[in-house]
Write an enzyme that holds these catalytic residues in place. Structure first.
Site, mmCIF file in Angstrom:
data_model
loop_
_atom_site.group_PDB
_atom_site.id
_atom_site.type_symbol
_atom_site.label_atom_id
_atom_site.label_comp_id
_atom_site.label_asym_id
_atom_site.label_seq_id
_atom_site.Cartn_x
_atom_site.Cartn_y
_atom_site.Cartn_z
ATOM 1 C CD GLN A 97 -2.514 -1.103 2.725
ATOM 2 O OE1 GLN A 97 -3.559 -0.483 2.897
ATOM 3 N NE2 GLN A 97 -1.922 -1.748 3.722
ATOM 4 C CG ASP A 100 7.819 4.131 1.392
ATOM 5 O OD1 ASP A 100 7.500 3.902 2.574
ATOM 6 O OD2 ASP A 100 8.163 3.230 0.596
ATOM 7 C CG HIS A 115 -2.763 2.581 -2.001
ATOM 8 N ND1 HIS A 115 -2.686 2.436 -0.638
ATOM 9 C CD2 HIS A 115 -3.853 1.869 -2.372
ATOM 10 C CE1 HIS A 115 -3.693 1.694 -0.206
ATOM 11 N NE2 HIS A 115 -4.405 1.321 -1.234
ATOM 12 C CB CYS A 127 -2.788 18.030 -21.125
ATOM 13 S SG CYS A 127 -1.092 17.543 -20.761
ATOM 14 C CB CYS A 148 1.255 19.841 -16.641
ATOM 15 S SG CYS A 148 1.361 18.751 -18.078
ATOM 16 C CB CYS A 151 -0.990 21.281 -20.784
ATOM 17 S SG CYS A 151 -1.465 20.962 -19.073
ATOM 18 N N GLY A 187 2.685 -4.456 9.094
ATOM 19 C CA GLY A 187 2.763 -3.007 9.237
ATOM 20 C C GLY A 187 1.604 -2.248 8.631
ATOM 21 N N PRO A 214 3.215 -4.109 15.994
ATOM 22 C CG PRO A 214 4.276 -2.057 16.312
ATOM 23 C CD PRO A 214 3.871 -3.038 15.274
HETATM 24 C C1 BV8 Z 1 -11.560 2.243 -3.725
HETATM 25 C C2 BV8 Z 1 -2.308 6.930 -1.206
HETATM 26 C C3 BV8 Z 1 -13.332 1.821 -5.232
HETATM 27 C C4 BV8 Z 1 -2.258 8.367 -0.978
HETATM 28 C C5 BV8 Z 1 -3.970 5.879 0.203
HETATM 29 C C6 BV8 Z 1 -15.156 -0.488 1.746
HETATM 30 C C7 BV8 Z 1 -15.435 -0.312 3.096
HETATM 31 C C8 BV8 Z 1 -15.126 0.904 3.739
HETATM 32 C C9 BV8 Z 1 -14.550 1.967 3.011
HETATM 33 C C10 BV8 Z 1 -14.315 1.774 1.673
HETATM 34 C C11 BV8 Z 1 -14.590 0.574 1.039
HETATM 35 N N1 BV8 Z 1 -14.244 0.678 -0.275
HETATM 36 C C12 BV8 Z 1 -13.735 1.907 -0.502
HETATM 37 C C13 BV8 Z 1 -13.764 2.617 0.673
HETATM 38 C C14 BV8 Z 1 -13.303 3.985 0.845
HETATM 39 C C15 BV8 Z 1 -11.796 4.039 1.087
HETATM 40 C C16 BV8 Z 1 -11.426 3.493 2.434
HETATM 41 O O1 BV8 Z 1 -11.017 2.329 2.547
HETATM 42 N N2 BV8 Z 1 -11.527 4.344 3.446
HETATM 43 C C17 BV8 Z 1 -11.094 3.948 4.779
HETATM 44 C C18 BV8 Z 1 -10.445 5.158 5.471
HETATM 45 C C19 BV8 Z 1 -12.301 3.437 5.535
HETATM 46 N N3 BV8 Z 1 -11.063 3.331 0.065
HETATM 47 C C20 BV8 Z 1 -10.852 3.924 -1.139
HETATM 48 O O2 BV8 Z 1 -11.322 5.006 -1.430
HETATM 49 C C21 BV8 Z 1 -9.979 3.162 -2.119
HETATM 50 N N4 BV8 Z 1 -10.637 3.185 -3.400
HETATM 51 O O3 BV8 Z 1 -11.869 1.367 -2.966
HETATM 52 O O4 BV8 Z 1 -12.090 2.424 -5.003
HETATM 53 C C22 BV8 Z 1 -14.356 2.743 -4.649
HETATM 54 C C23 BV8 Z 1 -14.371 4.079 -5.032
HETATM 55 C C24 BV8 Z 1 -15.350 4.920 -4.479
HETATM 56 C C25 BV8 Z 1 -16.271 4.424 -3.542
HETATM 57 C C26 BV8 Z 1 -16.205 3.080 -3.139
HETATM 58 C C27 BV8 Z 1 -15.247 2.245 -3.692
HETATM 59 C C28 BV8 Z 1 -8.632 3.870 -2.296
HETATM 60 C C29 BV8 Z 1 -7.813 3.677 -1.063
HETATM 61 C C30 BV8 Z 1 -6.412 4.248 -1.308
HETATM 62 C C31 BV8 Z 1 -6.269 5.537 -0.558
HETATM 63 N N5 BV8 Z 1 -4.889 6.024 -0.695
HETATM 64 N N6 BV8 Z 1 -2.729 6.332 0.031
HETATM 65 C C32 BV8 Z 1 -1.104 8.710 -0.093
HETATM 66 O O5 BV8 Z 1 -0.361 7.808 0.357
HETATM 67 O O6 BV8 Z 1 -0.945 9.907 0.148
HETATM 68 S S1 BV8 Z 1 -4.334 5.025 1.617
HETATM 69 C C33 BV8 Z 1 -3.172 5.305 2.815
HETATM 70 O O7 BV8 Z 1 -3.578 4.444 3.907
HETATM 71 C C34 BV8 Z 1 -1.768 4.860 2.457
HETATM 72 O O8 BV8 Z 1 -1.637 4.318 1.167
HETATM 73 C C35 BV8 Z 1 -1.516 3.732 3.456
HETATM 74 O O9 BV8 Z 1 -0.717 2.782 2.915
HETATM 75 C C36 BV8 Z 1 -2.891 3.238 3.664
HETATM 76 C C37 BV8 Z 1 -3.098 2.309 4.796
HETATM 77 O O10 BV8 Z 1 -2.452 2.832 5.909
HETATM 78 P P1 BV8 Z 1 -1.323 1.886 6.560
HETATM 79 O O11 BV8 Z 1 -0.308 1.583 5.514
HETATM 80 O O12 BV8 Z 1 -1.980 0.738 7.222
HETATM 81 O O13 BV8 Z 1 -0.648 2.864 7.589
HETATM 82 P P2 BV8 Z 1 -1.221 3.249 9.023
HETATM 83 O O14 BV8 Z 1 -0.466 4.447 9.493
HETATM 84 O O15 BV8 Z 1 -2.715 3.285 8.974
HETATM 85 O O16 BV8 Z 1 -0.836 1.994 9.935
HETATM 86 C C38 BV8 Z 1 0.536 1.726 10.176
HETATM 87 C C39 BV8 Z 1 0.553 0.417 10.947
HETATM 88 O O17 BV8 Z 1 1.908 0.046 11.152
HETATM 89 C C40 BV8 Z 1 -0.082 0.516 12.327
HETATM 90 O O18 BV8 Z 1 -0.939 -0.580 12.515
HETATM 91 C C41 BV8 Z 1 1.115 0.444 13.285
HETATM 92 O O19 BV8 Z 1 0.778 -0.229 14.476
HETATM 93 C C42 BV8 Z 1 2.073 -0.366 12.481
HETATM 94 N N7 BV8 Z 1 3.492 -0.172 12.811
HETATM 95 C C43 BV8 Z 1 4.086 0.938 13.330
HETATM 96 N N8 BV8 Z 1 5.425 0.703 13.454
HETATM 97 C C44 BV8 Z 1 5.646 -0.567 12.990
HETATM 98 C C45 BV8 Z 1 4.419 -1.117 12.581
HETATM 99 N N9 BV8 Z 1 4.307 -2.362 12.082
HETATM 100 C C46 BV8 Z 1 5.443 -3.092 11.981
HETATM 101 N N10 BV8 Z 1 6.659 -2.644 12.361
HETATM 102 C C47 BV8 Z 1 6.805 -1.385 12.854
HETATM 103 N N11 BV8 Z 1 8.023 -0.940 13.228
HETATM 104 ZN ZN ZN Z 2 -0.765 18.705 -18.827
#
Ligand code: BV8
Ligand code: ZN
Length: 242
Positions: A97, A100, A115, A127, A148, A151, A187, A214
């Site tokens: 997901q 980076d 993503h 464009c 861009c 354009c 993660g 964690p």
């Molecule tokens: C879509 C890019 C069709 C941008 C991102 C069904 C049910 C409910 C909601 C929805 C659904 N279907 C669609 C939705 C809406 C939405 C959604 O899921 N919303 C959520 C908030 C409920 N999904 C979408 O819109 C997706 N599109 O499904 O299209 C559609 C279209 C319209 C309507 C319906 C369906 C698109 C989703 C993509 C969004 N873009 N990122 C950017 O990066 O700027 S998502 C963003 O969150 C990042 O990509 C990130 O990767 C992702 C998930 O977050 P995590 O990676 O899990 O990171 P987070 O900080 O949350 O957690 C970190 C974890 O690591 C923690 O648990 C922590 O404990 C742990 N950790 C910490 N340190 C460590 C560790 N683990 C291991 N080792 C360590 N050292």
């Molecule tokens: Zn353009």
């Protein structure tokens, strides 16, 4: 952990799903952890086409800040183990997901990038002269919000925003990767769909499921083996037992 090590054989179909937590040890801020806020904005409020349309400068300020931070980060031990596994295991697939680029920089083979990439951009107007998306490694843009070159309109980050659909070929590659013997979710807070749904999908396909995190997540109670801890320590421990 012995049960897992026993299953990581050269014949095994192994699929790994990663989230921001695998880059935490590299210094990349996660989305929902304590350092997940940026100027008190939630990612869900900024990572949308509506937010960009309303205030492209604010959204680009957030992405430029993240690009600047990520540019000085190196892959950590978790990325390196997964890169090694992507070569060592013939039926290994990595779904990330993360935007980076650290899995790519670690040398991981055939990544399924759900993503998009923070190092890619696209023309906001779409464009005709510009490619669909292109790589742009600029860390400090001369002009904000950046323009861009084809354009003169705005460009947008080459990532999938909330409310935007994932590319169909990428979703089908991910669906394919759910047919596996071992599925590891590492993660990720398992709240963003469709990625969060992959864990259930893998279980339904009969995979042995593992979580490395964690903290507990909505997936913890349904995996076969929840491993509590950092990916940068647990993955090398597993790798050392192989
Ligand atoms: C879509 C890019 C069709 C941008 C991102 C069904 C049910 C409910 C909601 C929805 C659904 N279907 C669609 C939705 C809406 C939405 C959604 O899921 N919303 C959520 C908030 C409920 N999904 C979408 O819109 C997706 N599109 O499904 O299209 C559609 C279209 C319209 C309507 C319906 C369906 C698109 C989703 C993509 C969004 N873009 N990122 C950017 O990066 O700027 S998502 C963003 O969150 C990042 O990509 C990130 O990767 C992702 C998930 O977050 P995590 O990676 O899990 O990171 P987070 O900080 O949350 O957690 C970190 C974890 O690591 C923690 O648990 C922590 O404990 C742990 N950790 C910490 N340190 C460590 C560790 N683990 C291991 N080792 C360590 N050292
Ligand atoms: Zn353009």
């Amino acid at each position: 952990m012995e049960d897992l090590v026993r299953r990581l054989t050269p014949e095994a179909r192994i699929t790994v799903l990663t989230g921001a937590g695998v880059s935490a040890a590299s210094g990349v801020p996660t989305f929902r952890g304590k350092d997940g806020l940026w100027k008190n904005f939630r990612p869900e409020a900024l990572a949308t086409a509506e937010a960009f349309g309303r205030d492209p400068s604010l959204v680009w300020e957030w992405y430029a800040w993240r690009r600047f931070r990520i540019a000085t980060c190196e892959p950590n031990a978790a990325h390196l183990v997964l890169a090694d596994w992507s070569v060592r295991f013939p039926n290994f697939r990595l779904i990330t997901q993360n935007v980076d680029g650290l899995h790519e920089r670690a040398g991981t083979q055939n990544i399924i990038r759900l993503h998009g990439s923070i190092w890619e951009v696209a023309c906001w107007q779409g464009c005709g002269k510009s490619p669909k998306r292109w790589r742009d490694d600029t860390v400090t843009f001369k002009q904000m919000p950046p323009r861009c070159p084809y354009c003169g309109g705005l460009i947008r980050p080459g990532v999938v925003w909330f409310g935007e659909t994932l590319e169909t070929n990428i979703v089908s590659q991910a669906m394919n990767a759910m047919k596996c013997d071992v599925f590891m979710t590492i993660g990720t807070s398992a709240v963003v769909y469709p990625a969060a749904g992959f864990i259930e999908q893998a279980r339904a396909n009969g995979a042995y499921t593992v979580e490395i995190n964690p903290e507990a997540t909505p997936a913890t109670r349904s995996v076969d083996l929840p491993l509590s801890g950092g990916a940068e320590t647990i993955l090398p421990t597993i790798a050392a037992s192989l």
